[in-house]
Design a protein around this motif. Structure first.
Motif, PDB file in Angstrom:
ATOM      1  N   UNK A   1      53.635   5.818 -40.279  1.00  0.00           N
ATOM      2  CA  UNK A   1      53.629   6.926 -41.222  1.00  0.00           C
ATOM      3  C   UNK A   1      53.371   6.492 -42.657  1.00  0.00           C
ATOM      4  N   UNK A   2      53.875   5.328 -43.047  1.00  0.00           N
ATOM      5  CA  UNK A   2      53.675   4.871 -44.420  1.00  0.00           C
ATOM      6  C   UNK A   2      52.387   4.070 -44.590  1.00  0.00           C
ATOM      7  N   UNK A   3      51.669   3.832 -43.502  1.00  0.00           N
ATOM      8  CA  UNK A   3      50.392   3.129 -43.589  1.00  0.00           C
ATOM      9  C   UNK A   3      50.513   1.631 -43.799  1.00  0.00           C
ATOM     10  N   UNK A   4      51.713   1.098 -43.744  1.00  0.00           N
ATOM     11  CA  UNK A   4      51.876  -0.334 -43.988  1.00  0.00           C
ATOM     12  C   UNK A   4      51.611  -1.165 -42.745  1.00  0.00           C
ATOM     13  N   UNK A   5      51.742  -0.550 -41.588  1.00  0.00           N
ATOM     14  CA  UNK A   5      51.497  -1.276 -40.352  1.00  0.00           C
ATOM     15  C   UNK A   5      50.501  -0.523 -39.488  1.00  0.00           C
ATOM     16  N   UNK A   6      49.864  -1.294 -38.628  1.00  0.00           N
ATOM     17  CA  UNK A   6      48.873  -0.715 -37.734  1.00  0.00           C
ATOM     18  C   UNK A   6      49.231  -1.138 -36.315  1.00  0.00           C
ATOM     19  N   UNK A   7      49.181  -0.182 -35.391  1.00  0.00           N
ATOM     20  CA  UNK A   7      49.475  -0.490 -33.997  1.00  0.00           C
ATOM     21  C   UNK A   7      48.197  -0.411 -33.190  1.00  0.00           C
TER      22      UNK A   7
END
Lengths: 255, 401
Positions: B256-262
């Motif tokens: 949601x915060x765009x800091x991680x990518x799955x």
């Protein structure tokens, strides 16, 4: 204040844990509490049949076997990396599966390799390899460039190392770190895994209680301790392990 | 929970913390609920669903037969029992319907007056919700696997499109043309996703096992290529350098915060990446079953602590804790493979669609309030009933006469 640091969901888990705790009463504790990977490794090593290989092989544990005991896989990986960086544990690619890694205590590995090299011409090279390479790097494989420049081995010495079995050819110009004489282990291991999986598959509804499986009489194909194989198939997620009131049940997963 | 309430009352905690705690509690108690149904309209598998970001009220779904349905999720009846009604449908009889399977549907992020769908019939259509006619049709040379509109973009209105062609197309809604091509992949592009943090950042996943991150202002090439071994060459075999997975990468989702990518791949793994550095965080989720040949739509919760990942896994939806990789639970209910799921941020509900033609609603079941004394509640209940349904009470009084 401590409560600020605690994860919120931990508060909700408290209730759950109590419930699980009563179910598990008397059974094997499944890794609650602090994760002591080294202790678990030592436990799994005891399941390894040293006699079968005339005590010539170091005790091998597969990485995913740890996952069957500790549920937080990320934490296991982290702890394991710490052990590897400290040089206590060595990791090997076993070759039959890209995801299967073998773990050995470094001291055990060195002792067994040197014992096998006793009185051979290659001994000096192997000794130098163990001293120089294993103490300084945690790599699973080495390229030709690295071997020649960084560790100062000559071509013929590399050939000697491959002959001694501490390196195996990966592709042109690179080698895996390997365990001498581990082919037999891999063979027995794969055959045993297949047999144990077959046992689970052939039981009614393809599911069987873990305790019952461990008590079963094994065929000639299963050379290792049954528990060793159970930890393997649970950790590799070839079977699903389901907690029931009469112990853990293993169910075959279709894939 | 009482602890959180008292702490809030005494002012020890900020309101956000209480909200997070409650959301987390609700997510942890997600189950199939007999009170909530979704109208069964699709006659074929459901490939994609999307909930609008403006009101959180309307849900789009795209089926394998080309049908697109819009559902109303809001329950105004005052009863707990609710079936999400299909408000309108682009059915097989419509002149504008997609010829083949609809692969992706998405609402226009700022308004429910428009949505975009793409399909295996090599087109992407921009629909007017009011008239259910396409306002714009983009045609491509190959099957379209996935498209995405940036949820936060204010400076551009680009749709990124992944097709069977390894080149990623950027279509501009303003001009109605294809304005740009991003080159770098070697096989079909299965998933594309804009960052919810920076409007020019785009992530793409392809069948060549690679995941690339692009800045669309830069024409020359990708900014990052994710590497599963973090550059440690000794683990990867030589042909697998700079790969994110050891198989096709078919799912992509930012937190949601765009800091991680799955990402998910057909090697049955899910990986969590730091989206700024492209570093593999090495969270081990274990085996995440994935046999999909096409895009897999999975989702991440928002506003919980810790966050959760919902990922289709065979015929169930697996719920993982995002940062520890722990399997929280499996949501079982579908009769066949699940293809997509979407999280409703406001109500902490999960909607999932699968090959069994159903869309299932997973609703938090919380402990029901204790029943009050009969004598106290009876009169209020009667009044409540009368106000809800006067016709019913009339019939009852005539019986008495």
């Amino acid at each position: 204040m401590n409560r600020k640091r605690a994860l919120i969901s931990d508060t909700f888990k408290v209730k759950k844990r109590i419930r699980i705790g009563t179910e598990k009463f008397g059974a094997v504790s499944n890794g609650d509490g602090p994760t002591d990977i080294k202790f678990t490794l030592e436990y799994l090593m005891t399941l390894f049949p040293r006699k079968l290989f005339n005590d010539a092989l170091p005790q091998i544990v597969l990485k995913h076997q740890l996952y069957s005991i500790h549920h937080d896989k990320t934490l296991v990986d982290k702890e394991l990396n710490k052990l590897r960086e400290r040089g206590e544990v060595l990791m090997f690619q076993l070759g039959f599966d890209a995801e299967a890694f073998g773990l050995i205590f470094a001291s055990d590995y060195k002792a067994k390799v040197l014992a096998a090299e006793e009185g051979r011409a290659t001994r000096a090279t192997v000794e130098r390899f163990l001293e120089k390479v294993l103490s300084s790097s945690t790599d699973l494989s080495f390229s030709k460039d690295q071997m020649l420049r960084e560790f100062l081995f000559t071509d013929s010495e590399i050939t000697q190392l491959v002959k001694a079995g501490v390196l195996t050819v990966r592709d042109a110009g690179s080698w895996w770190l390997s365990i001498p004489n581990s082919g037999k282990f891999t063979k027995f291991f794969l055959r045993g895994r297949k047999a144990v999986l077959g046992m689970v598959k052939k039981s009614k509804y393809s599911e069987v209680l873990q305790a019952e499986l461990e008590e079963r009489r094994t065929t000639v194909h299963v050379k290792f301790h049954m528990k060793y194989h159970v930890h393997d198939i649970v950790g590799a997620e070839l079977v699903e392990s389901i907690p029931t009131t009469s112990g853990t049940m293993l169910r075959f997963v279709d894939s | 929970m009482l602890g959180f309430l008292t702490a809030r009352q005494a002012g020890l905690d900020d309101p956000l913390r209480l909200r997070r705690a409650e959301s987390t509690r609700r997510v942890l108690s997600l189950t199939l609920n007999p009170d909530r149904d979704v109208d069964r309209v699709h006659g074929n598998g459901v490939n994609a669903i999307d909930i609008d970001a403006v009101e959180g009220r309307y849900m789009l779904s795209g089926g394998a037969d080309g049908v697109i349905v819009i559902y109303d999720l809001e329950n105004f009846s005052g009863k707990p029992q609710y079936t999400c009604k299909a408000v309108c449908t682009v059915g097989r009889s419509s002149r504008h319907v997609h010829k083949f399977s609809v692969e992706t549907v998405q609402w226009y992020p700022y308004d429910t007056g428009m949505f975009v769908s793409s399909s295996f019939d090599k087109t992407m259509k921009v629909w007017d919700t009011e008239t259910l006619k396409p306002a714009e049709v983009f045609e491509f040379e190959d099957n379209v696997y996935s498209h995405h509109l940036s949820p936060i973009a204010r400076k551009h209105s680009l749709i990124a499109v992944g097709t069977k062609n390894p080149k990623i197309q950027l279509c501009d809604l303003k001009s109605g043309s294809r304005i740009h091509v991003l080159q770098g992949h070697r096989a079909e592009v299965l998933a594309v996703r804009w960052s919810p943090r920076y409007e020019h950042i785009l992530a793409t996943a392809s069948a060549d096992s690679k995941v690339k991150v692009w800045d669309v202002r830069r024409a020359s090439g990708s900014v990052l290529t994710l590497d599963q071994h973090n550059g440690d060459k000794s683990k990867a075999s030589s042909e697998a350098v700079n790969t994110a997975h050891n198989g096709r990468v078919n799912g992509l989702c930012f937190t949601g915060d765009g800091l991680h990518l799955l990402t998910t791949g057909t090697d049955d793994r899910m990986r969590l990446w730091n989206s700024a550095t492209g570093e593999n965080t090495l969270v081990n989720y274990g085996k995440v079953c994935n046999e999909s040949r096409k895009r897999l739509q999975f989702t991440v919760s928002r506003g919980c602590s810790p966050e959760f990942v919902f990922v289709p896994c065979g015929s169930s939806v697996a719920v993982y804790a995002l940062h520890t990789g722990e399997l929280v639970t499996m949501l079982r209910g579908h009769y066949n493979n699940v293809d997509c799921c979407e999280f409703h941020t406001d109500y902490q509900e999960l909607y999932s669609g699968g090959k069994d033609c159903n869309i299932l609603a997973w609703v938090p079941i919380l402990r029901t309030a204790d029943v009050e004394e009969e004598s106290n509640s009876a009169p209020t209940r009667a009044v409540g009933q009368a106000s809800v349904n006067p016709a019913f009470q009339d019939a009852w009084s005539s019986d008495e006469d």
